[in-house]
Design a protein around this motif. Structure first.
Motif, PDB file in Angstrom:
ATOM      1  N   GLN A 138      53.862  52.742  36.701  1.00  0.00           N
ATOM      2  CA  GLN A 138      54.785  51.623  36.907  1.00  0.00           C
ATOM      3  C   GLN A 138      54.324  50.747  38.067  1.00  0.00           C
ATOM      4  N   VAL A 139      54.021  51.374  39.185  1.00  0.00           N
ATOM      5  CA  VAL A 139      53.605  50.622  40.363  1.00  0.00           C
ATOM      6  C   VAL A 139      52.293  49.881  40.084  1.00  0.00           C
ATOM      7  N   ARG A 140      51.367  50.528  39.391  1.00  0.00           N
ATOM      8  CA  ARG A 140      50.099  49.866  39.049  1.00  0.00           C
ATOM      9  C   ARG A 140      50.366  48.628  38.192  1.00  0.00           C
ATOM     10  N   ASP A 141      51.227  48.756  37.197  1.00  0.00           N
ATOM     11  CA  ASP A 141      51.560  47.629  36.337  1.00  0.00           C
ATOM     12  C   ASP A 141      52.196  46.496  37.152  1.00  0.00           C
ATOM     13  N   GLU A 142      53.070  46.861  38.086  1.00  0.00           N
ATOM     14  CA  GLU A 142      53.687  45.855  38.947  1.00  0.00           C
ATOM     15  C   GLU A 142      52.655  45.154  39.818  1.00  0.00           C
ATOM     16  N   TRP A 143      51.660  45.906  40.329  1.00  0.00           N
ATOM     17  CA  TRP A 143      50.599  45.290  41.129  1.00  0.00           C
ATOM     18  C   TRP A 143      49.752  44.351  40.271  1.00  0.00           C
ATOM     19  N   CYS A 171      49.348  40.399  41.034  1.00  0.00           N
ATOM     20  CA  CYS A 171      48.045  39.746  41.234  1.00  0.00           C
ATOM     21  C   CYS A 171      47.927  38.410  40.510  1.00  0.00           C
ATOM     22  N   GLU A 172      48.801  38.148  39.548  1.00  0.00           N
ATOM     23  CA  GLU A 172      48.732  36.890  38.795  1.00  0.00           C
ATOM     24  C   GLU A 172      48.922  35.667  39.693  1.00  0.00           C
ATOM     25  N   VAL A 223      37.975  50.347  49.160  1.00  0.00           N
ATOM     26  CA  VAL A 223      36.741  50.313  48.368  1.00  0.00           C
ATOM     27  C   VAL A 223      36.232  48.895  48.160  1.00  0.00           C
ATOM     28  N   GLY A 224      36.865  47.923  48.793  1.00  0.00           N
ATOM     29  CA  GLY A 224      36.364  46.559  48.690  1.00  0.00           C
ATOM     30  C   GLY A 224      37.458  45.547  48.500  1.00  0.00           C
ATOM     31  N   SER A 225      37.554  44.978  47.325  1.00  0.00           N
ATOM     32  CA  SER A 225      38.496  43.908  47.040  1.00  0.00           C
ATOM     33  C   SER A 225      39.777  44.447  46.400  1.00  0.00           C
ATOM     34  N   ILE A 226      40.749  43.565  46.280  1.00  0.00           N
ATOM     35  CA  ILE A 226      41.994  43.930  45.596  1.00  0.00           C
ATOM     36  C   ILE A 226      41.681  44.321  44.157  1.00  0.00           C
ATOM     37  N   GLN A 227      40.916  43.478  43.481  1.00  0.00           N
ATOM     38  CA  GLN A 227      40.620  43.746  42.065  1.00  0.00           C
ATOM     39  C   GLN A 227      39.781  45.006  41.903  1.00  0.00           C
ATOM     40  N   TYR A 228      38.792  45.209  42.768  1.00  0.00           N
ATOM     41  CA  TYR A 228      37.979  46.425  42.641  1.00  0.00           C
ATOM     42  C   TYR A 228      38.819  47.669  42.938  1.00  0.00           C
ATOM     43  N   THR A 229      39.759  47.566  43.831  1.00  0.00           N
ATOM     44  CA  THR A 229      40.618  48.713  44.131  1.00  0.00           C
ATOM     45  C   THR A 229      41.422  49.105  42.897  1.00  0.00           C
ATOM     46  N   LYS A 257      35.894  41.726  35.700  1.00  0.00           N
ATOM     47  CA  LYS A 257      36.080  40.873  36.875  1.00  0.00           C
ATOM     48  C   LYS A 257      37.174  39.832  36.697  1.00  0.00           C
ATOM     49  N   SER A 258      37.813  39.807  35.541  1.00  0.00           N
ATOM     50  CA  SER A 258      38.991  38.951  35.411  1.00  0.00           C
ATOM     51  C   SER A 258      40.207  39.863  35.362  1.00  0.00           C
ATOM     52  N   LEU A 259      41.334  39.326  35.787  1.00  0.00           N
ATOM     53  CA  LEU A 259      42.560  40.105  35.794  1.00  0.00           C
ATOM     54  C   LEU A 259      42.950  40.502  34.371  1.00  0.00           C
ATOM     55  N   GLU A 260      42.735  39.623  33.419  1.00  0.00           N
ATOM     56  CA  GLU A 260      43.069  39.943  32.020  1.00  0.00           C
ATOM     57  C   GLU A 260      42.211  41.092  31.492  1.00  0.00           C
ATOM     58  N   GLN A 261      40.928  41.096  31.831  1.00  0.00           N
ATOM     59  CA  GLN A 261      40.059  42.199  31.411  1.00  0.00           C
ATOM     60  C   GLN A 261      40.516  43.511  32.033  1.00  0.00           C
ATOM     61  N   LEU A 262      40.960  43.453  33.276  1.00  0.00           N
ATOM     62  CA  LEU A 262      41.445  44.655  33.966  1.00  0.00           C
ATOM     63  C   LEU A 262      42.736  45.162  33.320  1.00  0.00           C
TER      64      LEU A 262
END
Length: 158
Positions: free
Chosen positions: A10-15, A19-20, A35-41, A70-75
């Motif tokens: 749930q928390v991951r989905d909210e994050w 991020c949008e 570990v680096g960036s928000i997206q990489y984390t 590397k895109s939020l949609e791909q993640l």
């Protein structure tokens, strides 16, 4: 144990939704700590959970290349793909298997299923804390890490 995984999901989905509001540049910006960036984390959280749960099942590790996410949609697609397998496994795991030893090839070690599951819960919570610090550095309100008041599936047991 399932309720803690559901909490993390749930928390991951909210994050991911949180991020949008950020640009790709901000999501990929190198940050101090972690570990680096928000997206990489977020990628790292997804990758680690999937790898360890596959190891418990004696399945080969699947190596994901961050350059492909590397895109939020791909993640978001990656998390949905791995989550369907992870949920199926976690809802079917029997508590009597928690003491079984599992070989982890990348560690060249054996761990109990219980130790791995606890590690995964703590791992994600740790990184969510890092995301919270980075959100505050950006002047934004982080996702609430609160456990109380969240709704989990009826399959979750205390």
């Amino acid at each position: 144990m399932l309720s803690f995984f559901e909490y993390n999901w749930q928390v991951r989905d909210e994050w991911l939704h949180w991020c949008e509001q950020l640009s790709s540049e901000v999501l990929l910006q190198k940050r101090v700590g972690g570990v680096g960036s928000i997206q990489y984390t977020l990628f790292h959280i997804i990758d680690v959970e999937y790898s360890w749960l596959r190891a418990i099942q004696s399945q080969d590790d699947v190596i994901f290349d961050f350059d492909s996410y590397k895109s939020l949609e791909q993640l978001k697609i990656l998390t949905q793909q791995t989550l369907s397998e992870n949920k199926a496994f976690m809802t079917g795991i029997e508590p009597h298997t928690y003491n079984q030893k599992v070989y982890i090839p990348w560690e060249d070690e054996f761990y109990t299923v219980s130790d791995i599951l606890h590690h995964l819960v703590a791992h994600e919570i740790h990184h969510i804390g890092q995301l919270s610090v980075w959100a505050r550095e950006l002047g934004l309100t982080p996702i609430s890490p609160g456990y109380i008041g969240r709704q989990f599936s009826s399959l979750s047991k205390i």
